[in-house]
Scaffold this motif. Structure first.
Motif, PDB file in Angstrom:
ATOM      1  N   ARG A 208       0.800  -1.221   0.000  1.00 52.31           N
ATOM      2  CA  ARG A 208       0.000   0.000   0.000  1.00 52.31           C
ATOM      3  C   ARG A 208       0.841   1.284   0.000  1.00 52.31           C
ATOM      4  N   VAL A 209       2.024   1.261   0.633  1.00 53.25           N
ATOM      5  CA  VAL A 209       2.811   2.487   0.717  1.00 53.25           C
ATOM      6  C   VAL A 209       3.404   2.838  -0.646  1.00 53.25           C
ATOM      7  N   SER A 210       3.776   4.117  -0.795  1.00 52.81           N
ATOM      8  CA  SER A 210       4.376   4.588  -2.046  1.00 52.81           C
ATOM      9  C   SER A 210       5.896   4.722  -1.943  1.00 52.81           C
ATOM     10  N   SER A 211       6.479   4.312  -0.829  1.00 50.78           N
ATOM     11  CA  SER A 211       7.932   4.389  -0.639  1.00 50.78           C
ATOM     12  C   SER A 211       8.651   3.554  -1.701  1.00 50.78           C
ATOM     13  N   ARG A 212       9.733   4.120  -2.216  1.00 51.48           N
ATOM     14  CA  ARG A 212      10.549   3.394  -3.188  1.00 51.48           C
ATOM     15  C   ARG A 212      11.783   2.776  -2.533  1.00 51.48           C
ATOM     16  N   ASP A 213      12.230   3.395  -1.459  1.00 48.66           N
ATOM     17  CA  ASP A 213      13.378   2.902  -0.692  1.00 48.66           C
ATOM     18  C   ASP A 213      12.816   2.054   0.454  1.00 48.66           C
ATOM     19  N   VAL A 214      12.696   0.750   0.213  1.00 49.31           N
ATOM     20  CA  VAL A 214      12.068  -0.149   1.185  1.00 49.31           C
ATOM     21  C   VAL A 214      13.006  -1.314   1.508  1.00 49.31           C
ATOM     22  N   THR A 215      13.192  -1.557   2.795  1.00 51.11           N
ATOM     23  CA  THR A 215      13.985  -2.701   3.253  1.00 51.11           C
ATOM     24  C   THR A 215      13.108  -3.552   4.156  1.00 51.11           C
ATOM     25  N   GLU A 216      13.021  -4.845   3.846  1.00 55.66           N
ATOM     26  CA  GLU A 216      12.244  -5.784   4.656  1.00 55.66           C
ATOM     27  C   GLU A 216      13.191  -6.774   5.311  1.00 55.66           C
ATOM     28  N   VAL A 217      13.048  -6.958   6.619  1.00 53.91           N
ATOM     29  CA  VAL A 217      13.902  -7.874   7.375  1.00 53.91           C
ATOM     30  C   VAL A 217      13.011  -8.849   8.135  1.00 53.91           C
ATOM     31  N   VAL A 218      13.263 -10.144   7.996  1.00 53.76           N
ATOM     32  CA  VAL A 218      12.526 -11.164   8.737  1.00 53.76           C
ATOM     33  C   VAL A 218      13.325 -11.539   9.988  1.00 53.76           C
ATOM     34  N   LEU A 219      12.663 -11.465  11.135  1.00 56.61           N
ATOM     35  CA  LEU A 219      13.280 -11.795  12.417  1.00 56.61           C
ATOM     36  C   LEU A 219      12.950 -13.252  12.733  1.00 56.61           C
ATOM     37  N   GLU A 220      13.911 -14.126  12.602  1.00 58.57           N
ATOM     38  CA  GLU A 220      13.669 -15.568  12.660  1.00 58.57           C
ATOM     39  C   GLU A 220      13.497 -16.109  14.074  1.00 58.57           C
ATOM     40  N   GLN A 221      14.010 -15.382  15.087  1.00 54.54           N
ATOM     41  CA  GLN A 221      14.052 -15.953  16.431  1.00 54.54           C
ATOM     42  C   GLN A 221      13.051 -15.340  17.404  1.00 54.54           C
TER      43      GLN A 221
END
Length: 259
Positions: A208-221
């Motif tokens: 939904r957001v319009s941000s172009r600079d996007v970082t996604e991090v999955v927290l496994e623990q």
């Protein structure tokens, strides 16, 4: 009512880069205090307010709604903007939703957004029952302390006031329509095993957001309150690096006394 020990707001006068941290629904600043102190130690100016109706007893929260919670973080952001050259907003769960609305509304006044397990929906049958149920039942079981790390605990209410939950549902619906207004760089960290907010919420926010600079991090623990969980240090380091990339003076200004 007196504030519960550990739930007090936190502020630190640092350098020209500031960060506003927003805690979650029925929670308190305690869940984000280590994050706030980490960034303070690296020279940032930090504001971690206590949202109205939180940090005392659940009965007090019955008298508040999303407009009260948002007004508090909006006021804190405006104060930080008077004090700092660049300001970031960050939050956990509902606090992430509040941070996203601040970004949508303040535009260039917000340099970037960091959200951890951000909430976007009230899920399950309760979502449909809330408009009626809140008039029949005052509370349901609490959602605090979804943490994998042994011995770690979140300071939050053991009951969820349904009037407040209904207001939260209204807020999420409003925010969903405003997410396209979010254009700032975004760092989203979400847990692989979250028993409060499903991965679908993060996926929807990213769509939904319009941000172009996007970082996604999955927290496994970690579980929902990842800021107190096994991945806490990673959250602190990733967010500091994110802010440092966008505001290179981060971490190079020394520290001031903590207030």
């Amino acid at each position: 009512m007196p504030v519960l020990p550990g739930a007090e707001p936190y502020r630190h006068e640092g350098g020209e880069v500031g960060v506003l941290l927003c805690h979650g629904f029925t929670g308190s600043p305690q869940s984000l205090r280590p994050w706030a102190e980490h960034h303070a130690a690296h020279g940032l100016t930090v504001s971690l307010p206590l949202l109205p109706g939180h940090g005392t007893r659940w009965e007090d929260m019955q008298l508040t709604g999303w407009q009260d919670w948002y007004a508090e973080v909006d006021r804190e952001l405006r104060l930080l903007r008077e004090r700092c050259a660049r300001v970031f907003v960050a939050g956990l769960s509902m606090g992430g939703a509040l941070a996203l609305r601040l970004a949508a509304k303040h535009g260039e006044g917000v340099a970037g957004v960091v959200v951890v397990n951000p909430a976007n929906r009230v899920h399950g049958l309760s979502a449909y029952a809330l408009p009626v149920a809140r008039h029949l039942v005052r509370t349901r079981k609490g959602i605090a302390s979804d943490i994998a790390k042994p011995g770690a605990a979140e300071l939050g209410y053991d009951r969820v006031p349904l009037h407040a939950a209904h207001s939260l549902r209204t807020f999420f619906r409003l925010l969903d329509g405003e997410l396209p207004q979010v254009t700032q760089p975004l760092l989203l960290l979400h847990s692989a095993r979250d028993h409060v907010v499903p991965p679908a919420d993060s996926a929807r926010l990213l769509s939904r957001v319009s941000s172009r600079d996007v970082t996604e991090v999955v927290l496994e623990q970690s579980h929902h309150v990842a800021t107190l969980d096994f991945d806490a240090d990673r959250i602190f380091e990733e967010s500091l690096a994110f802010m440092g990339r966008l505001a290179p003076s981060v971490g190079k200004e020394g520290t001031a006394s903590v207030g």
